[in-house]
Design a protein around this motif. Structure first.
Motif, short mmCIF file in Angstrom:
data_model
loop_
_atom_site.label_atom_id
_atom_site.label_comp_id
_atom_site.label_asym_id
_atom_site.label_seq_id
_atom_site.Cartn_x
_atom_site.Cartn_y
_atom_site.Cartn_z
N ARG A 13 -1.86 -20.64 23.36
CA ARG A 13 -2.79 -21.11 22.34
C ARG A 13 -4.10 -21.47 23.03
N VAL A 14 -5.22 -21.00 22.47
CA VAL A 14 -6.54 -21.25 23.07
C VAL A 14 -7.00 -22.65 22.72
N MET A 15 -7.38 -23.41 23.77
CA MET A 15 -7.82 -24.80 23.58
C MET A 15 -9.29 -25.00 23.90
N ALA A 16 -9.90 -24.04 24.61
CA ALA A 16 -11.29 -24.20 25.03
C ALA A 16 -11.89 -22.84 25.35
N GLU A 17 -13.21 -22.80 25.44
CA GLU A 17 -13.89 -21.59 25.84
C GLU A 17 -13.62 -21.31 27.33
N PRO A 18 -13.49 -20.05 27.72
CA PRO A 18 -13.28 -19.74 29.14
C PRO A 18 -14.39 -20.31 30.01
N GLY A 19 -13.97 -20.96 31.12
CA GLY A 19 -14.93 -21.52 32.07
C GLY A 19 -15.43 -22.90 31.74
N GLY A 20 -15.07 -23.42 30.56
CA GLY A 20 -15.61 -24.71 30.14
C GLY A 20 -14.87 -25.91 30.67
N ARG A 21 -13.54 -25.80 30.76
CA ARG A 21 -12.71 -26.92 31.20
C ARG A 21 -11.62 -26.39 32.12
N ARG A 56 -9.92 -13.87 37.03
CA ARG A 56 -10.39 -15.03 37.79
C ARG A 56 -10.18 -16.33 37.01
N HIS A 57 -10.52 -16.32 35.71
CA HIS A 57 -10.31 -17.50 34.89
C HIS A 57 -8.83 -17.90 34.87
N THR A 68 -9.02 -21.79 34.12
CA THR A 68 -10.18 -22.02 33.26
C THR A 68 -10.24 -21.00 32.12
N SER A 69 -9.10 -20.42 31.77
CA SER A 69 -9.08 -19.42 30.69
C SER A 69 -9.17 -20.06 29.32
N GLY A 70 -8.88 -21.36 29.24
CA GLY A 70 -8.87 -22.04 27.96
C GLY A 70 -7.51 -22.11 27.31
N LEU A 71 -6.49 -21.46 27.90
CA LEU A 71 -5.15 -21.51 27.35
C LEU A 71 -4.51 -22.88 27.57
N ALA A 72 -3.65 -23.27 26.63
CA ALA A 72 -2.95 -24.55 26.71
C ALA A 72 -1.96 -24.56 27.86
N PHE A 73 -1.40 -25.73 28.13
CA PHE A 73 -0.49 -25.90 29.25
C PHE A 73 0.73 -24.98 29.16
N ASP A 74 1.50 -25.10 28.11
CA ASP A 74 2.74 -24.33 28.00
C ASP A 74 2.81 -23.51 26.72
N GLU A 75 1.66 -23.31 26.09
CA GLU A 75 1.61 -22.52 24.86
C GLU A 75 0.53 -21.46 24.98
N LEU A 106 -8.13 -26.42 32.34
CA LEU A 106 -6.90 -26.70 31.63
C LEU A 106 -5.74 -26.06 32.39
N TYR A 107 -5.01 -26.89 33.12
CA TYR A 107 -3.88 -26.40 33.91
C TYR A 107 -2.90 -25.71 32.97
#
Length: 279
Positions: A89-97, A74-75, A80-87, A99-100
């Motif tokens: 790489r984790v950028m945030a906690e799941p569900g927090g932001r 679902r995330h 809302t998984s926290g993964l970066a745009f094209d990498e 991040l397309y």
């Protein structure tokens, strides 16, 4: 539809478009509707639909673990998984932001491929494209399920008709896909800046009260769909009223071969408002 004639003046080498009602009636078309165009991110709704087929088949669950620690299918579908745009790489906690993330859809496709033991491009073909007769649509080889699909207006009309009157999925699943996931989540809508909230469903962006936006000023808040960086879009407005009074709901597809930019920001809403007015 006369409104589609506005595409004649678009500053693009080639453009094609069509409008289809919720009852499947094609109301009008413009340009080379059988020409194959690169979809860019309009690939995502097709990929999401295949994931939802896998969910209904029992191959995956929407709330099972997938992707970064703490994230789920679902995330990934809702960016809302926290993964970066094209990498990857984790950028945030799941569900927090919100991040397309193209990377998120790639992880999602790998997850489904492992669960079904079928390469995702082939699963997409078997689950969605072939049943709908989308013979000119493809996601070849190792192409990204986030952005590398190729299709025609004729094929996407078939998909838009399916989403409005589902045959491949239970209507309740499609209703979930067009319902806001993780309400209140902030984020950036590519090309249109920060949105609070930045609402998405399961693989589909939801208009709600976003401003600025790529749909029209007369689009209903429930309008959902996607646009792509190759100058492409697909929107579905379930509240678009028909002039004959027999119902509501319509979709519009537009494909071009010019990269998204200020030209699209200017002409897309004008076309959408003209289509909705003509309905």
């Amino acid at each position: 539809m006369q409104s589609l004639g506005l595409m004649e003046g678009w500053p693009v080498p080639a453009a094609a478009g069509a409008v289809v009602r919720a009852d499947g009636e094609l109301l009008g078309a413009f340009g080379p509707t059988g020409q194959r165009f690169a979809l860019a991110s309009v690939t995502k709704p097709l990929a999401a639909y295949a994931v939802l087929v896998a969910y209904e088949e029992g191959a995956v669950e929407l709330d099972e673990a997938a992707g970064p620690e703490g994230a789920t299918v679902r995330h990934l579908l809702a960016h809302t998984s926290g993964l970066a745009f094209d990498e990857h790489r984790v950028m945030a906690e799941p569900g927090g932001r919100r991040l397309y993330s193209n990377a998120g859809f790639e992880v999602l496709a790998d997850h489904v491929a492992k669960a079904t033991e079928i390469p995702f491009g082939e699963y997409l073909r078997q689950a969605v494209l072939e049943p709908l007769g989308m013979v000119d649509t493809s996601l070849e080889g190792n192409a990204s399920p986030a952005k590398d699909g190729v299709s025609t207006v004729d094929d996407l009309v078939r998909f838009a008709a399916e989403v409005q009157a589902p045959r491949l999925l239970d209507p309740r699943t499609v209703a979930e896909a067009m319902t806001v996931q993780f309400p209140g989540t902030k984020g950036v809508l590519p090309g249109y800046g920060h949105q609070n909230p930045n609402d998405w469903g399961l693989g589909f962006e939801i208009r709600d009260a976003k401003s600025p936006h790529w749909t029209g000023s007369s689009s209903s808040p429930r309008t959902f769909g996607h646009f792509g960086q190759t100058g492409t879009f697909l929107w579905i407005d379930p509240d678009a009223r028909w002039s004959d009074g027999r119902g509501a709901g319509a979709a519009c597809v537009a494909l071009t071969d010019r990269a998204f930019g200020p030209w699209a920001v200017e002409v897309w809403p004008k076309l959408t408002d003209a289509v909705l007015a003509e309905l």
